[in-house]
Enzyme design. Structure first.
Site, PDB file in Angstrom:
ATOM      1  N   LYS A 225     -21.860 -22.153   9.414  1.00 21.18           N
ATOM      2  CA  LYS A 225     -21.320 -23.250   8.603  1.00 21.18           C
ATOM      3  C   LYS A 225     -20.457 -22.777   7.446  1.00 21.18           C
ATOM      4  O   LYS A 225     -19.745 -23.574   6.842  1.00 21.18           O
ATOM      5  CB  LYS A 225     -22.457 -24.148   8.096  1.00 21.18           C
TER       6      LYS A 225
ATOM      7  N   LYS B  63     -22.343 -24.473  21.291  1.00 15.17           N
ATOM      8  CA  LYS B  63     -23.179 -25.675  21.419  1.00 15.17           C
ATOM      9  C   LYS B  63     -22.376 -26.934  21.081  1.00 15.17           C
ATOM     10  O   LYS B  63     -21.444 -26.895  20.271  1.00 15.17           O
ATOM     11  CB  LYS B  63     -24.409 -25.582  20.508  1.00 15.17           C
TER      12      LYS B  63
ATOM     13  N   LYS C  36     -21.964 -32.148  16.259  1.00  8.68           N
ATOM     14  CA  LYS C  36     -21.372 -33.369  15.712  1.00  8.68           C
ATOM     15  C   LYS C  36     -20.289 -33.087  14.685  1.00  8.68           C
ATOM     16  O   LYS C  36     -19.484 -33.955  14.378  1.00  8.68           O
ATOM     17  CB  LYS C  36     -22.420 -34.356  15.191  1.00  8.68           C
TER      18      LYS C  36
HETATM   19  N1  AQP Z   1     -25.915 -28.869  21.474  1.00  5.63           N
HETATM   20  C1  AQP Z   1     -27.209 -29.077  21.345  1.00  5.63           C
HETATM   21  N2  AQP Z   1     -28.022 -28.937  22.400  1.00  5.63           N
HETATM   22  C2  AQP Z   1     -29.358 -29.148  22.291  1.00  5.63           C
HETATM   23  N3  AQP Z   1     -29.957 -29.512  21.134  1.00  5.63           N
HETATM   24  C3  AQP Z   1     -29.175 -29.672  20.053  1.00  5.63           C
HETATM   25  N4  AQP Z   1     -29.438 -30.025  18.767  1.00  5.63           N
HETATM   26  C4  AQP Z   1     -28.289 -30.038  18.060  1.00  5.63           C
HETATM   27  N5  AQP Z   1     -27.255 -29.694  18.852  1.00  5.63           N
HETATM   28  C5  AQP Z   1     -27.777 -29.465  20.094  1.00  5.63           C
HETATM   29  C6  AQP Z   1     -30.775 -30.349  18.288  1.00  5.63           C
HETATM   30  O1  AQP Z   1     -30.704 -31.665  17.743  1.00  5.63           O
HETATM   31  C7  AQP Z   1     -31.603 -31.776  16.653  1.00  5.63           C
HETATM   32  C8  AQP Z   1     -30.812 -32.355  15.496  1.00  5.63           C
HETATM   33  O2  AQP Z   1     -30.537 -31.466  14.550  1.00  5.63           O
HETATM   34  P1  AQP Z   1     -29.656 -31.678  13.264  1.00  5.63           P
HETATM   35  O3  AQP Z   1     -29.436 -33.071  12.884  1.00  5.63           O
HETATM   36  O4  AQP Z   1     -30.264 -30.785  12.259  1.00  5.63           O
HETATM   37  O5  AQP Z   1     -28.268 -31.155  13.746  1.00  5.63           O
HETATM   38  P2  AQP Z   1     -27.792 -29.680  13.984  1.00  5.63           P
HETATM   39  O6  AQP Z   1     -28.832 -28.818  14.587  1.00  5.63           O
HETATM   40  O7  AQP Z   1     -27.190 -29.179  12.723  1.00  5.63           O
HETATM   41  O8  AQP Z   1     -26.690 -29.845  15.095  1.00  5.63           O
HETATM   42  P3  AQP Z   1     -25.581 -30.917  15.246  1.00  5.63           P
HETATM   43  O9  AQP Z   1     -26.201 -32.236  15.516  1.00  5.63           O
HETATM   44  O10 AQP Z   1     -24.604 -30.519  16.257  1.00  5.63           O
HETATM   45  O11 AQP Z   1     -24.881 -30.944  13.834  1.00  5.63           O
HETATM   46  P4  AQP Z   1     -23.834 -29.922  13.228  1.00  5.63           P
HETATM   47  O12 AQP Z   1     -22.540 -30.160  13.863  1.00  5.63           O
HETATM   48  O13 AQP Z   1     -23.860 -30.338  11.787  1.00  5.63           O
HETATM   49  O14 AQP Z   1     -24.349 -28.530  13.468  1.00  5.63           O
HETATM   50  C9  AQP Z   1     -32.199 -30.376  16.428  1.00  5.63           C
HETATM   51  O15 AQP Z   1     -33.456 -30.295  17.044  1.00  5.63           O
HETATM   52  C10 AQP Z   1     -31.218 -29.475  17.129  1.00  5.63           C
HETATM   53  O16 AQP Z   1     -31.811 -28.283  17.595  1.00  5.63           O
END
Ligand code: AQP
Length: 330
Positions: free
Chosen positions: A112, A195, A198
């Protein structure tokens, strides 16, 4: 006594099918055998800038997504992190036993802040995993069901629990990560090496609330591999393997059977089939979500009730922590 599960999602943008397949779908299944607590982690979301009005809307939106997906408030607790101040209080205590070096090693922090001056990275973003450790440890959590990207954070949680227990006496239960292999790392439609995320461009993900024509279009444009065969081979065919995983998880069909179904057919036909499966699966979910959206008071009541239930557990644990570290009781 059922074993306890804790997990959460940040209200920081539209949830995508990676969040659903890697986390929420498994939570729904775990409800019948575990004592589940699911949180909307709004204080995690503000580790990157959020528009206040959008944050309020998305916090309720994530709760509605939990409910629409099948998290049942009669079986599981749903609440918002900031409604239980013990989360930030415990995070502060855990900060005092966390090392800068171990936080610098967190790959999510590195990802990040990539390409940016580390000097200008927020202290909250750096500290994100300590707040996550507090979320988990407050509730004597046994298992933390998350996607692969969160494994390292749960490892750090274990390190902090062990360190605290060694220094101040047995206080925290040692949590274990619970990762289901299929769906643990759904890849981006435009980049099957990374991965689905969002914070990436909208061509990267299918949002849970995308309309059918948008879903079809995004799948149509998804990158593919060389050749024409529909075959599960993550090394040689990462893009098609990712699409096959999505097909498998939404349809319930085995990957072998999907390969047979599309034998001799091209990528175009496979993508059409996949779009149909995803759209059909999401249709009842989206209907439920939009119904819930019309009645915010219903969801707020569930969140208020949830916060009340977990507060009892969290305040007891914090009392124990304060006593262990020597805070004066008056
Ligand atoms: N690509 C993915 N495949 C499987 N699981 C995923 N998770 C996130 N991306 C994938 C899982 O979703 C949950 C939500 O976690 P979060 O809101 O903390 O989001 P994050 O892990 O930071 O990932 P995002 O949603 O893609 O956001 P950004 O873009 O901000 O990094 C967790 O259980 C995560 O493992």
């Amino acid at each position: 006594m059922k074993k306890r599960i804790f997990s959460g999602i940040q209200p920081s943008g539209l949830l995508h099918i990676g969040n659903y397949l890697g986390a929420i779908k498994n939570w729904v299944e775990l409800q019948k055998d575990y004592d589940c607590i699911f949180c909307v982690v709004d204080y995690h979301a503000i580790t990157v800038p959020q528009d206040p009005k959008t944050l309020t809307k998305e916090t309720l939106g994530i709760a509605n997504i939990y409910l629409a997906a099948g998290i049942d408030p009669k079986k599981s607790i749903i609440f918002v992190q900031s409604h239980v101040p013990e989360h930030t209080e415990l995070a502060w205590v855990l900060n005092t036993i966390s090392k800068m070096g171990e936080l610098y090693r967190m790959t999510q922090f590195k990802d990040k802040t990539q390409g940016k001056e580390q000097e200008s990275a927020g202290a909250g973003l750096f500290d994100y995993p300590v707040l996550m450790a507090a979320d988990i440890l407050l509730y004597d959590t046994e298992f933390v069901p998350v996607g692969e990207d969160q494994r390292q954070h749960v490892e750090l949680t274990r390190t902090l629990a062990r360190r605290f227990n060694n220094r101040f006496g047995e206080t925290f239960k040692m949590p274990k990560v619970l990762i289901k292999e299929a769906g643990a790392k759904i890849k981006g439609l435009d980049d099957p090496e990374k991965k689905m995320s969002k914070s990436a461009s909208s061509a990267n993900y299918i949002a849970l609330l995308d309309k059918p024509d948008i879903i079809s279009n995004k799948i149509k444009k998804a990158v593919t591999d060389s050749g024409t065969e529909i075959k599960f081979d993550p090394e040689g065919k990462p893009a098609i393997s990712n699409l096959l995983t999505i097909y498998h998880l939404f349809s319930g069909e085995e990957i072998k059977d999907i390969e047979v179904k599309f034998q001799g057919k091209g990528y175009g036909e496979f993508k059409e089939g996949l779009a149909e499966v995803v759209i059909d699966y999401l249709k009842p979910f989206q209907k439920k979500f939009f119904e819930l959206e019309k009645n915010p008071d219903f969801t707020k009541k569930i969140l208020k009730q949830g916060a009340g239930q977990v507060r009892k557990i969290a305040s007891k644990k914090m009392e124990e922590v304060r006593e262990k570290i020597g805070v004066l009781d008056i």
